[in-house]
Design an enzyme around this catalytic site. Sequence first.
Site, PDB file in Angstrom:
ATOM      1  N   ASN A 128       0.868  -1.175   0.000  1.00 50.87           N
ATOM      2  CA  ASN A 128       0.000   0.000   0.000  1.00 50.87           C
ATOM      3  C   ASN A 128       0.904   1.223   0.000  1.00 50.87           C
ATOM      4  O   ASN A 128       1.509   1.545   1.018  1.00 50.87           O
ATOM      5  CB  ASN A 128      -0.897  -0.038   1.247  1.00 50.87           C
ATOM      6  CG  ASN A 128      -1.693   1.233   1.439  1.00 50.87           C
ATOM      7  OD1 ASN A 128      -1.732   2.088   0.552  1.00 50.87           O
ATOM      8  ND2 ASN A 128      -2.332   1.368   2.594  1.00 50.87           N
TER       9      ASN A 128
ATOM     10  N   LYS B  31       0.113   4.268  -0.209  1.00 51.84           N
ATOM     11  CA  LYS B  31      -0.507   5.456   0.411  1.00 51.84           C
ATOM     12  C   LYS B  31      -0.288   6.673  -0.499  1.00 51.84           C
ATOM     13  O   LYS B  31      -0.322   6.506  -1.719  1.00 51.84           O
ATOM     14  CB  LYS B  31       0.048   5.649   1.832  1.00 51.84           C
ATOM     15  CG  LYS B  31      -0.072   4.339   2.647  1.00 51.84           C
ATOM     16  CD  LYS B  31       0.195   4.491   4.107  1.00 51.84           C
ATOM     17  CE  LYS B  31       0.012   3.141   4.805  1.00 51.84           C
ATOM     18  NZ  LYS B  31       0.198   3.199   6.242  1.00 51.84           N
TER      19      LYS B  31
ATOM     20  N   HIS C  97      -9.280   1.144   5.277  1.00 60.05           N
ATOM     21  CA  HIS C  97      -7.983   1.330   5.932  1.00 60.05           C
ATOM     22  C   HIS C  97      -8.158   2.288   7.116  1.00 60.05           C
ATOM     23  O   HIS C  97      -8.959   3.229   7.046  1.00 60.05           O
ATOM     24  CB  HIS C  97      -6.968   1.899   4.930  1.00 60.05           C
ATOM     25  CG  HIS C  97      -5.571   1.852   5.458  1.00 60.05           C
ATOM     26  ND1 HIS C  97      -5.104   2.761   6.377  1.00 60.05           N
ATOM     27  CD2 HIS C  97      -4.565   0.984   5.241  1.00 60.05           C
ATOM     28  CE1 HIS C  97      -3.847   2.449   6.687  1.00 60.05           C
ATOM     29  NE2 HIS C  97      -3.490   1.381   6.016  1.00 60.05           N
TER      30      HIS C  97
ATOM     31  N   GLU D  23      -6.483   4.667   8.107  1.00 56.11           N
ATOM     32  CA  GLU D  23      -6.241   6.078   7.784  1.00 56.11           C
ATOM     33  C   GLU D  23      -7.477   6.702   7.129  1.00 56.11           C
ATOM     34  O   GLU D  23      -7.748   7.893   7.315  1.00 56.11           O
ATOM     35  CB  GLU D  23      -4.982   6.203   6.903  1.00 56.11           C
ATOM     36  CG  GLU D  23      -3.725   5.958   7.741  1.00 56.11           C
ATOM     37  CD  GLU D  23      -2.530   5.393   6.997  1.00 56.11           C
ATOM     38  OE1 GLU D  23      -2.518   5.404   5.756  1.00 56.11           O
ATOM     39  OE2 GLU D  23      -1.606   4.910   7.680  1.00 56.11           O
TER      40      GLU D  23
ATOM     41  N   GLU E 212      -4.779  -4.806  10.809  1.00 57.66           N
ATOM     42  CA  GLU E 212      -3.728  -3.809  10.979  1.00 57.66           C
ATOM     43  C   GLU E 212      -3.955  -3.050  12.289  1.00 57.66           C
ATOM     44  O   GLU E 212      -4.791  -2.121  12.320  1.00 57.66           O
ATOM     45  CB  GLU E 212      -3.743  -2.803   9.816  1.00 57.66           C
ATOM     46  CG  GLU E 212      -3.478  -3.402   8.463  1.00 57.66           C
ATOM     47  CD  GLU E 212      -2.952  -2.359   7.474  1.00 57.66           C
ATOM     48  OE1 GLU E 212      -1.903  -2.608   6.886  1.00 57.66           O
ATOM     49  OE2 GLU E 212      -3.563  -1.289   7.347  1.00 57.66           O
TER      50      GLU E 212
ATOM     51  N   GLY F 261       3.349   2.281  10.720  1.00 57.87           N
ATOM     52  CA  GLY F 261       4.359   3.318  10.544  1.00 57.87           C
ATOM     53  C   GLY F 261       5.137   3.666  11.800  1.00 57.87           C
ATOM     54  O   GLY F 261       5.805   4.705  11.848  1.00 57.87           O
TER      55      GLY F 261
ATOM     56  N   SER G 123       4.078  -2.140  10.220  1.00 56.35           N
ATOM     57  CA  SER G 123       5.537  -2.234  10.418  1.00 56.35           C
ATOM     58  C   SER G 123       6.134  -3.575  10.004  1.00 56.35           C
ATOM     59  O   SER G 123       7.076  -4.056  10.634  1.00 56.35           O
ATOM     60  CB  SER G 123       5.895  -1.889  11.867  1.00 56.35           C
ATOM     61  OG  SER G 123       5.548  -0.544  12.160  1.00 56.35           O
TER      62      SER G 123
HETATM   63  P1  13P Z   1       3.515   0.367   7.521  1.00 56.36           P
HETATM   64  O1  13P Z   1       3.987  -0.936   6.879  1.00 56.36           O
HETATM   65  O2  13P Z   1       4.233   1.562   6.980  1.00 56.36           O
HETATM   66  O3  13P Z   1       3.512   0.264   8.999  1.00 56.36           O
HETATM   67  O4  13P Z   1       1.994   0.576   7.050  1.00 56.36           O
HETATM   68  C1  13P Z   1       1.093  -0.465   7.195  1.00 56.36           C
HETATM   69  C2  13P Z   1      -0.151  -0.107   6.479  1.00 56.36           C
HETATM   70  O5  13P Z   1      -0.896   0.750   6.915  1.00 56.36           O
HETATM   71  C3  13P Z   1      -0.445  -0.817   5.223  1.00 56.36           C
HETATM   72  O6  13P Z   1      -1.754  -0.598   4.799  1.00 56.36           O
END
Ligand code: 13P
Length: 249
Positions: free
Chosen positions: A10, A12, A96, A98, A166, A172, A211
């Site tokens: 992803n 983003k 997601h 976010e 997640e 992150g 992560s």
């Molecule tokens: P990270 O791998 O950067 O922690 O992000 C995970 C994520 O949100 C994937 O959708």
Amino acid sequence: MKPTALVAGNWKMNGLAASRSELEALAVLLKGGAKAACNVLICPPYTLISTFAEMNTDGIAVGAQDCHTGVSGAHTGDISAQMLRDAGAKYIIVGHSERRADHAESSSLVCEKACAVHSEGLRAIICVGETEAERDAGNTLAVVLEQLAISVPEEASPENTIIAYEPVWAIGTGRTPTVDDVAEVHTAIRQALEERFGAEGTGFAILYGGSVKPSNAKELMSAPNVNGALVGGASLKATDFNGIIDAYR
Ligand code: 13P
């Protein structure tokens, strides 16, 4: 039925036209390495979907990170699953954390989005996960299972739906749950899917995200009921992402 593993990137809000080179580099690494026992997917920003799809990269599917519930109409700035299919997407991430946080998306909206994805014959990757406060309060399973129950539509099947767990606090941050904690949540998700969908429930792929990096992928992917990864930061570099795919070689 045994789930087919998926390692999904992803991206983003990252990536410009020059990022074609990263997809090319990943294709070279996949071709040069031992065949991995998983599907591989990259979900770039909307602006790169058709570019990446037209590259027709062997063994790398292209997907999107969100979609609208409708097919077309007066929704300035939104994009439909039909448009994404037209651009070459095979999968669409919905729900997601976010999106849930930045755009106040509820699980019932996520369910409608998943239905829109299915209507186009595409696969929905439906995300669930608890915040740190929810984990600290001992509510992880309750939160995740409620999100799952509401976000996953009735017509979901292992062919058209993938679940991604997640934990919000692991995204992150460089922090991950222990393998036992991951296994506990994934096993609870599996049980809930079996209760709802019967024998079909065994076939849904359940990804872990938060992560994931080359150094922890093998251990996390070996946990019971973990059938792949949803990767943010480490999917932006072909060598790192390939190092995660190594967990399936
Ligand atoms: P990270 O791998 O950067 O922690 O992000 C995970 C994520 O949100 C994937 O959708």
